[in-house]
Scaffold this motif. Sequence first.
Motif, PDB file in Angstrom:
ATOM      1  N   GLU A  97       0.827  -1.198   0.000  1.00 33.44           N
ATOM      2  CA  GLU A  97       0.000   0.000   0.000  1.00 33.44           C
ATOM      3  C   GLU A  97       0.867   1.257   0.000  1.00 33.44           C
ATOM      4  OE1 GLU A  97      -4.002  -1.156   2.467  1.00 33.44           O
ATOM      5  OE2 GLU A  97      -2.101  -1.205   3.573  1.00 33.44           O
ATOM      6  N   GLU A  98       0.350   2.303  -0.577  1.00 39.34           N
ATOM      7  CA  GLU A  98       1.017   3.597  -0.553  1.00 39.34           C
ATOM      8  C   GLU A  98       0.189   4.569   0.281  1.00 39.34           C
ATOM      9  OE1 GLU A  98       1.239   5.622  -4.243  1.00 39.34           O
ATOM     10  OE2 GLU A  98      -0.669   4.823  -5.002  1.00 39.34           O
ATOM     11  N   ALA A  99       0.873   5.440   0.999  1.00 38.03           N
ATOM     12  CA  ALA A  99       0.196   6.366   1.898  1.00 38.03           C
ATOM     13  C   ALA A  99      -0.220   7.626   1.149  1.00 38.03           C
ATOM     14  CB  ALA A  99       1.108   6.712   3.068  1.00 38.03           C
ATOM     15  N   LEU A 100      -1.528   7.913   1.158  1.00 40.57           N
ATOM     16  CA  LEU A 100      -2.047   9.159   0.595  1.00 40.57           C
ATOM     17  C   LEU A 100      -2.080  10.263   1.645  1.00 40.57           C
ATOM     18  CD1 LEU A 100      -5.055   7.706  -1.454  1.00 40.57           C
ATOM     19  CD2 LEU A 100      -2.698   8.085  -2.213  1.00 40.57           C
ATOM     20  N   PHE A 101      -2.085   9.849   2.902  1.00 42.45           N
ATOM     21  CA  PHE A 101      -2.071  10.795   4.019  1.00 42.45           C
ATOM     22  C   PHE A 101      -1.468  10.069   5.216  1.00 42.45           C
ATOM     23  CE2 PHE A 101      -3.841  12.557   7.904  1.00 42.45           C
ATOM     24  CZ  PHE A 101      -3.625  13.914   7.742  1.00 42.45           C
ATOM     25  N   ASP A 102      -0.634  10.797   5.975  1.00 41.84           N
ATOM     26  CA  ASP A 102       0.019  10.201   7.141  1.00 41.84           C
ATOM     27  C   ASP A 102       0.367  11.312   8.127  1.00 41.84           C
ATOM     28  OD1 ASP A 102       1.442   8.775   9.003  1.00 41.84           O
ATOM     29  OD2 ASP A 102       2.843   7.865   7.593  1.00 41.84           O
ATOM     30  N   ALA A 103      -0.227  11.265   9.315  1.00 40.60           N
ATOM     31  CA  ALA A 103       0.031  12.311  10.300  1.00 40.60           C
ATOM     32  C   ALA A 103      -0.279  11.805  11.705  1.00 40.60           C
ATOM     33  CB  ALA A 103      -0.798  13.560  10.001  1.00 40.60           C
ATOM     34  N   LYS A 104       0.416  12.403  12.680  1.00 39.87           N
ATOM     35  CA  LYS A 104       0.173  12.086  14.088  1.00 39.87           C
ATOM     36  C   LYS A 104      -1.185  12.641  14.503  1.00 39.87           C
ATOM     37  CE  LYS A 104       1.798  10.546  18.116  1.00 39.87           C
ATOM     38  NZ  LYS A 104       3.003  11.200  18.685  1.00 39.87           N
ATOM     39  N   CYS A 105      -1.943  11.828  15.271  1.00 37.42           N
ATOM     40  CA  CYS A 105      -3.285  12.246  15.633  1.00 37.42           C
ATOM     41  C   CYS A 105      -3.726  11.562  16.919  1.00 37.42           C
ATOM     42  CB  CYS A 105      -4.267  11.922  14.510  1.00 37.42           C
ATOM     43  SG  CYS A 105      -4.451  10.130  14.235  1.00 37.42           S
ATOM     44  N   LYS A 106      -4.872  12.004  17.404  1.00 33.07           N
ATOM     45  CA  LYS A 106      -5.532  11.346  18.529  1.00 33.07           C
ATOM     46  C   LYS A 106      -6.940  10.981  18.068  1.00 33.07           C
ATOM     47  CE  LYS A 106      -4.881  12.681  22.767  1.00 33.07           C
ATOM     48  NZ  LYS A 106      -4.902  13.437  24.057  1.00 33.07           N
ATOM     49  N   LEU A 107      -7.318   9.726  18.268  1.00 36.57           N
ATOM     50  CA  LEU A 107      -8.600   9.237  17.768  1.00 36.57           C
ATOM     51  C   LEU A 107      -9.564   8.991  18.927  1.00 36.57           C
ATOM     52  CD1 LEU A 107     -10.026   8.338  15.105  1.00 36.57           C
ATOM     53  CD2 LEU A 107      -9.318   5.991  15.670  1.00 36.57           C
ATOM     54  N   TYR A 108     -10.835   9.412  18.727  1.00 35.39           N
ATOM     55  CA  TYR A 108     -11.902   9.199  19.709  1.00 35.39           C
ATOM     56  C   TYR A 108     -13.043   8.434  19.038  1.00 35.39           C
ATOM     57  CZ  TYR A 108      -9.588  13.087  22.180  1.00 35.39           C
ATOM     58  OH  TYR A 108      -8.675  13.914  22.795  1.00 35.39           O
ATOM     59  N   ARG A 109     -13.823   7.749  19.846  1.00 34.74           N
ATOM     60  CA  ARG A 109     -15.058   7.133  19.370  1.00 34.74           C
ATOM     61  C   ARG A 109     -16.190   7.559  20.301  1.00 34.74           C
ATOM     62  NH1 ARG A 109     -16.729   2.887  22.523  1.00 34.74           N
ATOM     63  NH2 ARG A 109     -18.239   2.320  20.917  1.00 34.74           N
ATOM     64  N   TYR A 110     -17.384   7.683  19.732  1.00 34.23           N
ATOM     65  CA  TYR A 110     -18.518   8.122  20.534  1.00 34.23           C
ATOM     66  C   TYR A 110     -19.208   6.905  21.140  1.00 34.23           C
ATOM     67  CZ  TYR A 110     -22.508  10.805  22.089  1.00 34.23           C
ATOM     68  OH  TYR A 110     -23.463  11.400  22.872  1.00 34.23           O
ATOM     69  N   ASP A 111     -19.353   6.914  22.464  1.00 39.89           N
ATOM     70  CA  ASP A 111     -20.026   5.842  23.192  1.00 39.89           C
ATOM     71  C   ASP A 111     -21.489   6.243  23.356  1.00 39.89           C
ATOM     72  OD1 ASP A 111     -20.979   3.926  24.917  1.00 39.89           O
ATOM     73  OD2 ASP A 111     -19.196   3.920  26.196  1.00 39.89           O
ATOM     74  N   ASN A 112     -22.353   5.544  22.636  1.00 41.88           N
ATOM     75  CA  ASN A 112     -23.774   5.885  22.681  1.00 41.88           C
ATOM     76  C   ASN A 112     -24.395   5.613  24.049  1.00 41.88           C
ATOM     77  OD1 ASN A 112     -24.175   6.748  19.904  1.00 41.88           O
ATOM     78  ND2 ASN A 112     -23.881   4.606  19.333  1.00 41.88           N
ATOM     79  N   ASP A 113     -23.924   4.560  24.704  1.00 41.21           N
ATOM     80  CA  ASP A 113     -24.504   4.213  26.011  1.00 41.21           C
ATOM     81  C   ASP A 113     -24.167   5.269  27.061  1.00 41.21           C
ATOM     82  OD1 ASP A 113     -25.499   1.885  24.905  1.00 41.21           O
ATOM     83  OD2 ASP A 113     -23.694   0.715  25.406  1.00 41.21           O
ATOM     84  N   ALA A 114     -22.913   5.718  27.053  1.00 44.66           N
ATOM     85  CA  ALA A 114     -22.490   6.729  28.029  1.00 44.66           C
ATOM     86  C   ALA A 114     -22.729   8.147  27.539  1.00 44.66           C
ATOM     87  CB  ALA A 114     -21.011   6.542  28.367  1.00 44.66           C
ATOM     88  N   ALA A 115     -23.091   8.286  26.253  1.00 42.56           N
ATOM     89  CA  ALA A 115     -23.331   9.599  25.644  1.00 42.56           C
ATOM     90  C   ALA A 115     -22.133  10.528  25.820  1.00 42.56           C
ATOM     91  CB  ALA A 115     -24.601  10.235  26.211  1.00 42.56           C
ATOM     92  N   GLU A 116     -20.934  10.004  25.489  1.00 43.82           N
ATOM     93  CA  GLU A 116     -19.726  10.809  25.614  1.00 43.82           C
ATOM     94  C   GLU A 116     -18.647  10.276  24.682  1.00 43.82           C
ATOM     95  OE1 GLU A 116     -18.356  10.505  29.609  1.00 43.82           O
ATOM     96  OE2 GLU A 116     -17.887   8.381  29.478  1.00 43.82           O
ATOM     97  N   TRP A 117     -17.657  11.120  24.401  1.00 37.79           N
ATOM     98  CA  TRP A 117     -16.517  10.710  23.589  1.00 37.79           C
ATOM     99  C   TRP A 117     -15.497  10.001  24.471  1.00 37.79           C
ATOM    100  CZ3 TRP A 117     -16.635  10.870  18.465  1.00 37.79           C
ATOM    101  CH2 TRP A 117     -17.498  11.779  17.839  1.00 37.79           C
ATOM    102  N   LYS A 118     -14.947   8.916  23.953  1.00 39.45           N
ATOM    103  CA  LYS A 118     -13.920   8.169  24.671  1.00 39.45           C
ATOM    104  C   LYS A 118     -12.680   8.052  23.787  1.00 39.45           C
ATOM    105  CE  LYS A 118     -16.855   5.498  27.759  1.00 39.45           C
ATOM    106  NZ  LYS A 118     -17.189   4.156  28.301  1.00 39.45           N
ATOM    107  N   GLU A 119     -11.529   8.261  24.413  1.00 41.31           N
ATOM    108  CA  GLU A 119     -10.282   8.222  23.654  1.00 41.31           C
ATOM    109  C   GLU A 119      -9.998   6.810  23.168  1.00 41.31           C
ATOM    110  OE1 GLU A 119      -5.510   8.926  24.410  1.00 41.31           O
ATOM    111  OE2 GLU A 119      -6.955  10.224  25.453  1.00 41.31           O
ATOM    112  N   ARG A 120      -9.667   6.723  21.891  1.00 40.77           N
ATOM    113  CA  ARG A 120      -9.352   5.435  21.270  1.00 40.77           C
ATOM    114  C   ARG A 120      -7.851   5.161  21.281  1.00 40.77           C
ATOM    115  NH1 ARG A 120     -12.368   0.916  20.057  1.00 40.77           N
ATOM    116  NH2 ARG A 120     -11.688  -0.070  18.120  1.00 40.77           N
ATOM    117  N   GLY A 121      -7.052   6.202  21.066  1.00 42.20           N
ATOM    118  CA  GLY A 121      -5.607   6.017  21.063  1.00 42.20           C
ATOM    119  C   GLY A 121      -4.898   7.180  20.403  1.00 42.20           C
ATOM    120  N   VAL A 122      -3.573   7.199  20.551  1.00 44.40           N
ATOM    121  CA  VAL A 122      -2.715   8.215  19.939  1.00 44.40           C
ATOM    122  C   VAL A 122      -1.723   7.504  19.030  1.00 44.40           C
ATOM    123  CG1 VAL A 122      -1.035  10.044  20.345  1.00 44.40           C
ATOM    124  CG2 VAL A 122      -2.925   9.725  21.946  1.00 44.40           C
TER     125      VAL A 122
END
Length: 258
Positions: A97-122
């Motif tokens: 695979e070739e990278a079309l985009f590559d950058a450092k980031c922090k990812l979150y996912r929305y927890d519907n049960d808790a109604a809040e954003w939770k950190e997924r990872g860095v």
Amino acid sequence: MSSEEQPTVKADAAEEPKAASPTPIFGASSTFGGTGFGGFAAQAAAADSGDAAAPPAAAAGGDDEEEAGEGEEECKAEFKPVVQLDEVEISTGEEEEEALFDAKCKLYRYDNDAAEWKERGVGQGRILKHKENKKIRFLMRQDKTLKIRGNHIIMPGTKVQEHGGSDKAMVWSCVDFADESQRMELFCIRFASPERAQQFQAAYHDAGRQMGELIGQPDFVEQSEESKAADELAAEVEAKAKVEEEGGEAKQETAAAE
């Protein structure tokens, strides 16, 4: 007793405690037999009497030094490991695979049960295009552990939009496969600068356009009602928090003026 016999008596007296002394541990000059420096006095008396014979302790010490010298020879023995491990090449699936985009980031996912954003990872957020089948996916691995925290094919028509309250963050909805099972997720990705976030948005939309040319437009391209509600709820919570923060600052300014 005559004066001629007197040296012989001294020699015998000097030799008597030496016979009882233990064998030196650290050579001829180190002895812990309790005699102190008596050995040196005995050697001086023997030298005055003309006795040229070496004391037994010195002779024994010489043998010990020779044995110690022989024991200090370099060990040339070779030891082979009990288990032989062969080098194994590990495939990450990104080699083709070739990278079309590559950058450092922090990812979150929305927890519907808790109604809040939770950190997924860095880690590194990447948009990868396969060199053969031309399919494009989003991949995000956790720093150091390299655990997959986001992994999904970019579907045509997926909208990436700025997250309410932050120009460094983008949100989108997708069917993710990071946990090795398909799951509807609402992701939020945050970068170090607004420019990097806009680059990600453009790269994701361009990847969706290329995937549309490759596989065609799917029947369902809009966000689900559940995802829309979650995004709206998150925006409302952030807006409310911002209003409260601004209200608190206004109260502090009023109190300071008074």
